[in-house]
Design a protein around this motif. Sequence first.
Motif, PDB file in Angstrom:
ATOM      1  N   MET A  81       0.869  -1.178   0.000  1.00 34.66           N
ATOM      2  CA  MET A  81       0.000   0.000   0.000  1.00 34.66           C
ATOM      3  C   MET A  81       0.901   1.222   0.000  1.00 34.66           C
ATOM      4  O   MET A  81       2.082   1.149   0.361  1.00 34.66           O
ATOM      5  CB  MET A  81      -0.920   0.010   1.230  1.00 34.66           C
ATOM      6  N   GLU A  82       0.352   2.362  -0.425  1.00 31.03           N
ATOM      7  CA  GLU A  82       1.127   3.599  -0.440  1.00 31.03           C
ATOM      8  C   GLU A  82       1.365   4.092   0.981  1.00 31.03           C
ATOM      9  O   GLU A  82       0.651   3.736   1.920  1.00 31.03           O
ATOM     10  CB  GLU A  82       0.401   4.668  -1.252  1.00 31.03           C
ATOM     11  N   GLY A  83       2.379   4.955   1.112  1.00 34.37           N
ATOM     12  CA  GLY A  83       2.758   5.439   2.433  1.00 34.37           C
ATOM     13  C   GLY A  83       1.643   6.162   3.157  1.00 34.37           C
ATOM     14  O   GLY A  83       1.454   5.970   4.371  1.00 34.37           O
ATOM     15  N   HIS A  84       0.863   6.998   2.442  1.00 33.67           N
ATOM     16  CA  HIS A  84      -0.191   7.743   3.122  1.00 33.67           C
ATOM     17  C   HIS A  84      -1.310   6.814   3.598  1.00 33.67           C
ATOM     18  O   HIS A  84      -1.938   7.075   4.627  1.00 33.67           O
ATOM     19  CB  HIS A  84      -0.755   8.830   2.202  1.00 33.67           C
ATOM     20  N   VAL A  85      -1.542   5.715   2.860  1.00 37.40           N
ATOM     21  CA  VAL A  85      -2.554   4.750   3.294  1.00 37.40           C
ATOM     22  C   VAL A  85      -2.080   4.033   4.557  1.00 37.40           C
ATOM     23  O   VAL A  85      -2.862   3.825   5.498  1.00 37.40           O
ATOM     24  CB  VAL A  85      -2.853   3.736   2.174  1.00 37.40           C
ATOM     25  N   PHE A  86      -0.804   3.685   4.591  1.00 37.25           N
ATOM     26  CA  PHE A  86      -0.229   3.043   5.773  1.00 37.25           C
ATOM     27  C   PHE A  86      -0.366   3.933   6.998  1.00 37.25           C
ATOM     28  O   PHE A  86      -0.804   3.497   8.071  1.00 37.25           O
ATOM     29  CB  PHE A  86       1.239   2.709   5.518  1.00 37.25           C
TER      30      PHE A  86
END
Length: 368
Positions: A81-86
């Motif tokens: 997953m992308e960093g902002h989703v994490f």
Amino acid sequence: MEGGQSNWSNDQVASSETIVSGEQDFDEDELKMLLAWLCTAWLHRSMHMTERIRDNVLTGPQWVSELLHGHSDRVYEAFRMEGHVFLNLCGLLKSRGWLADSRYVRVDEQVAMFLLMICHKNSNRALCERFQRSGETVSKYFAAVLKAVLKLAKEIIVPPSFDVVLEEIRIDPKFNRYFKGCVGAIDGTHIHATVPEHMQPRFRGRKGTTTQNVLCKYYAVDSGYASSPGFLTPFKGERYHIPEFRRSGGPTTAKELFNHRHSSLRNIIERSFAALKNRFFVLRQMPPFKFEKQTHIVIACCAIHNYIIEQDRMDKCLSIYGDPDYVCEPTEHGTDDVVTTEEGTEMNIIRKRIANKMARDNHMPEIP
């Protein structure tokens, strides 16, 4: 010895010299036994030096921080997953009170441990090395994050509304004239599991089913399901899967035309399962946890997958399998199309009615 604590004190050496010098009254055999014991004790002590095993300069928190501040592809490769989703996921689990920073392990590191396990099937030992933690610590926080994500699953895994026509049906002329009563698609997928021997027979060749009596509303299902209330199956004994039509030409009868459209409609659920299993390696090779824990991991994977869909419509995994022209190979196991109830008969009538409407619109002979 160098680096250890195995050197004896002067008093210990002196006491042994006193014994050997003969001040104590030992015969020769007793003296040999005592010297052998002293040598064994010295050897045992020298082999058990206190030394740190987790001595990597890049600790778990430092690795997570470096990952989040580095190239975005690294984050996606690690956590799928992308960093902002994490970060949003960590923030949600923390704000709800489902996870909390401990004295030594922050929430982002706890979630990172969990994701590396389910996305890449890293072993406990590999996670110990990556995060410079003990096996007990890794297991503790894996269980904590699993419990938290299961709470999220209760909110994010929900059935569709029976009052809303799906967008895929509403905007596509191939579907909107025929499948307005379809509220979704159901499919089965095989998840590798380690099942106790006494439980194995109940899982062989089976698909989960749901019993719902939904008047004029139905799910599109494959031939692995029997014709029953609320389940619209394809015609048996006719071509069905998209690759079959691509290899040998388009539909030529009303039944084949229905099957072709039905299969195209259901293709979205097959692609969804493909994306899910591509994201989480654990669904392809489950570790030998207790069976209940294995089922919880499957639910947790689905919950995180749904969360990613909500947070990032441009997710790379979804982009691969989101293409309607991407066709997954069939994996279903057929069953006899047996009708055992009046409602099941009604579903067959609905299927025939839809097929004949398609036939009229495409100038084909109708089903008698």
